[in-house]
Write an enzyme that holds these catalytic residues in place. Structure first.
Site, mmCIF file in Angstrom:
data_model
loop_
_atom_site.group_PDB
_atom_site.id
_atom_site.type_symbol
_atom_site.label_atom_id
_atom_site.label_comp_id
_atom_site.label_asym_id
_atom_site.label_seq_id
_atom_site.Cartn_x
_atom_site.Cartn_y
_atom_site.Cartn_z
ATOM 1 C CD GLU A 147 22.656 -20.701 19.085
ATOM 2 O OE1 GLU A 147 23.100 -20.238 18.143
ATOM 3 O OE2 GLU A 147 22.250 -19.874 20.571
ATOM 4 C CD GLU A 304 21.789 -18.667 15.483
ATOM 5 O OE1 GLU A 304 22.381 -17.744 15.488
ATOM 6 O OE2 GLU A 304 20.698 -18.604 15.415
#
Length: 663
Positions: A147, A304
């Site tokens: 991320e 995710e």
């Protein structure tokens, strides 16, 4: 990256649990159909407890367990969050905000992307991982970082300032060229020496827009350099193992996903739609279409999602029964070849202990885990979908550099790029029209219709591509505040729409943004409604007026125009119509472009998408509505999920129901 089936699994953080739990994890993962887990994302402090001292024994056992269970590892490089000892010994690695406040350890991502010390320690760890695990039988995929840009989107410290100056020298060559690009004659900002150039730190009033734009470009590049440093090490040691890193959110402003996608083998996305938002699946759809388009239609990985509730919103709603399944299949419908979650086992402590997991606190007999297992079985049964692709006749143009520029200071009114994109995308979604979301340099030859919302920053190269698209017979829809500035934030000569003036057959005399919550009446080819947010004084220069404003100072003036150009046509909207009127405009424009829905006559709330293989196609029907829906099919099809008749020409979908039909 090619896969024999749709991957299923999630983040696995065994370092949070004693080893006797790992054996149970392997058993339950196998029963749930898990085929891939992301491991090691936040394990740096565990594997390198002190500088240069490594403890990989426990991690060896984790990977061995996965290999024995037949579960693949998406092995992270562990560099997403440095261990406390790094900032204790080298506080210069810590990031600094624009106001000079230093950010400290205690959360995650506490590093300056430009820091050579951080990069040196990260590279040393990645070398160790590549050498130790490059041939491990569990390794399927490298997960680089995690991320990027989530919490530290830019750093304004002195180390970053020096790196910014280096980046600017590479871009402009000398200070005189920089002064010209940044229009520094304004407000006595002329630079005489590189040492005077700084990041756009907190200043008394509006900063230099060109400086801010270049700093956004630089910050993206600085973070990307951290990724490519690690990637290159991995490719040197394991050239046969594909690499990815996970983009966050549906579209993340600091990170240019199109630029980054070219540096990966497969694109990954973390997606967290809000159960409280009744239109959240439309926003999700936009993100999925963008990430699919980032590598020209290649299948992507849903890295995710939440099995139920998240922990970071002000109000964290659980996903009602059936929603997790529905939204997972939506991602697959729109091109995903993996359905993964954060995380496998719900944390007992730490900041994310209230974030849901595939195996919740309440254990294997919980509603969430039952739904996970049921979906795992469905995913396994639909293995033939892997590698198939989505095709689109429509492209919506998104440009990160425009995003950084158009949301700057001192404009006629604040504009929200994603809100503009949603306003143009949602009518297509609701009409069951598949849409790619593409960069300005995309090849447009396969599209019948191209949509360009609010492209404030417009290069001549992009203008030429749009002109060619229309000239050879394509259709173009452009919305307001487009073609205003070039790549250096300097106004195009003659005003908007700049180099699109001949293509659109008009010029914009003045911008007339509306008051907060204000509207303006519209008559668009006999359809009445209201414009929102913006209006413009437009002077036609060959374009045909297709609709007008009906009140205020602009009453009677053009609001919608159409201009023939070559074999095609270009449309221009001088406002943002209300949703119903925008749908009518998009329906009219796409009808002219001969763009048809995936399936006509669908009930409200039902989404239809097709994926195509070499000799088969697959129709996905997803009921986002609250009522049962019946869909008539153009031909007999077989439902891979086994919920419909073996050979059906009518499909009945329960609320939140899904059908995956082979034809």
């Amino acid at each position: 990256m090619t896969m024999p089936n749709i991957l299923f699994g999630g983040d696995y953080n065994p370092e949070q649990w004693p080893e006797d739990v790992w054996v149970e994890d392997m058993k339950l993962m196998a029963e749930a159909g898990v085929s891939l887990v992301s491991v090691g994302i936040f394990a740096w402090a565990q594997v390198e407890p002190r500088p240069g001292e490594y403890d990989f024994g426990w991690f060896d056992r984790v990977l061995d367990h996965l290999a024995e269970a037949g579960i693949g590892a998406s092995l992270a490089t562990m560099t997403a969050s440095p261990p406390p000892w790094l900032s204790r010994l080298h506080p210069e690695v810590l990031p600094t905000r624009a106001d000079g406040v230093r950010l400290w350890p205690g959360a995650r991502q506490h590093y300056c992307p430009s820091s050579p010390v951080y990069r040196e320690h990260a590279a040393r760890l990645v070398e160790q991982l590549a050498q130790r695990y490059g041939s491990h039988p569990a390794l399927r995929l490298w997960h680089v970082g995690n991320e990027y840009g989530c919490h530290v989107r830019a750093c304004y410290c002195d180390v970053s300032a020096a790196d910014f100056r280096r980046w600017l020298r590479d871009r402009y060559g000398d200070v005189d060229a920089l002064n010209a690009a940044w229009s520094t004659a304004f407000w006595s900002q002329r630079y005489d020496d590189w040492s005077e150039v700084l990041p756009p730190r907190t200043a008394p009033t509006f900063g230099n827009p060109a400086q801010k734009l270049d700093f956004a470009r630089f910050s993206n590049d600085a973070i990307l350099a951290c990724y490519t440093l690690e990637r290159d090490i991995l490719r040197r040691h394991t050239p046969g193992i594909p690499l990815t890193t996970n983009f966050i959110g549906l579209v993340h402003k600091p990170i240019d996903s199109f630029r980054w996608a070219a540096e990966q083998d497969v694109v990954s996305l973390d997606s967290y739609p809000d159960p409280y938002d009744p239109r959240t699946h439309v926003d999700a759809g936009f993100g999925y279409d963008l990430v699919r388009s980032a590598r020209r239609g290649q299948p992507w990985l849903l890295m995710e999602q939440a099995p139920s509730a998240v922990n970071w919103r002000e109000r964290n709603a659980p996903k009602p029964p059936g929603v997790m399944r529905l939204w997972s299949w939506q991602a697959v419908a729109q091109g995903a070849d993996a359905v993964l979650y954060f995380q496998w086992r719900q944390a007992a402590g730490g900041a994310e202990k209230f974030h849901s997991a595939m195996l919740p606190h309440t254990g294997e007999h919980s509603r969430t885990h039952r739904e996970v297992r049921e979906l795992g079985a469905e995913i396994a049964a639909a293995a033939e979908l892997a590698g198939t692709r989505v095709q689109a006749d429509v492209a919506l143009l998104h440009d990160w550099q425009n995003w950084w520029a158009v949301e700057g200071d001192a404009h006629p009114a604040p504009l929200d790029v994603l809100a503009a994109h949603r306003a143009h995308y949602a009518p297509l979604f609701d009409a069951h029209v598949t849409c790619d979301v593409v960069p300005p340099d995309a090849d447009l030859t396969s599209y019948r219709l191209v949509i360009v919302p609010n492209l404030y920053l417009l290069s001549t190269a992009t203008a030429d591509a749009l002109r060619q698209h229309v000239h050879r017979g394509g259709t173009l829809l452009v919305s307001y505040f487009t073609g205003v500035v070039d790549e250096t934030e300097r106004l195009h000569p003659g005003g908007a729409p700049g180099p699109l003036r001949d293509l659109l057959g008009l010029r914009v005399e003045e911008f007339w943004p509306l008051p907060v919550d204000g509207t303006i009446g519209l008559d668009l080819d006999g359809r009445h409604g209201h414009g929102l947010e913006w209006s413009e004084w437009v002077e036609p220069g060959g374009a045909q007026v297709m609709g007008t404003f009906t009140d205020g100072e602009l009453a009677g003036r053009p609001a919608l125009l159409r201009h023939r150009y070559g074999a095609g046509a270009a449309w221009y909207l001088a406002t943002r119509p209300d949703p119903a009127l925008m749908r009518a405009v998009l329906d009219q424009v796409r009808a002219e472009a001969k763009v048809a829905p995936v399936l006509p006559g669908l009930p409200d709330g039902v989404q239809a998408v097709r994926r195509h293989g070499d000799d088969r196609s697959y129709l996905f029907l997803l009921n986002h509505g609250g009522m049962p829906a019946t869909v008539a099919l153009p031909s007999v099809a077989v439902d891979l999920l086994g919920e419909q008749d073996a050979a059906a020409d009518i499909v009945t979908l329960s609320p939140r129901g899904v059908a995956v039909l082979r034809s």
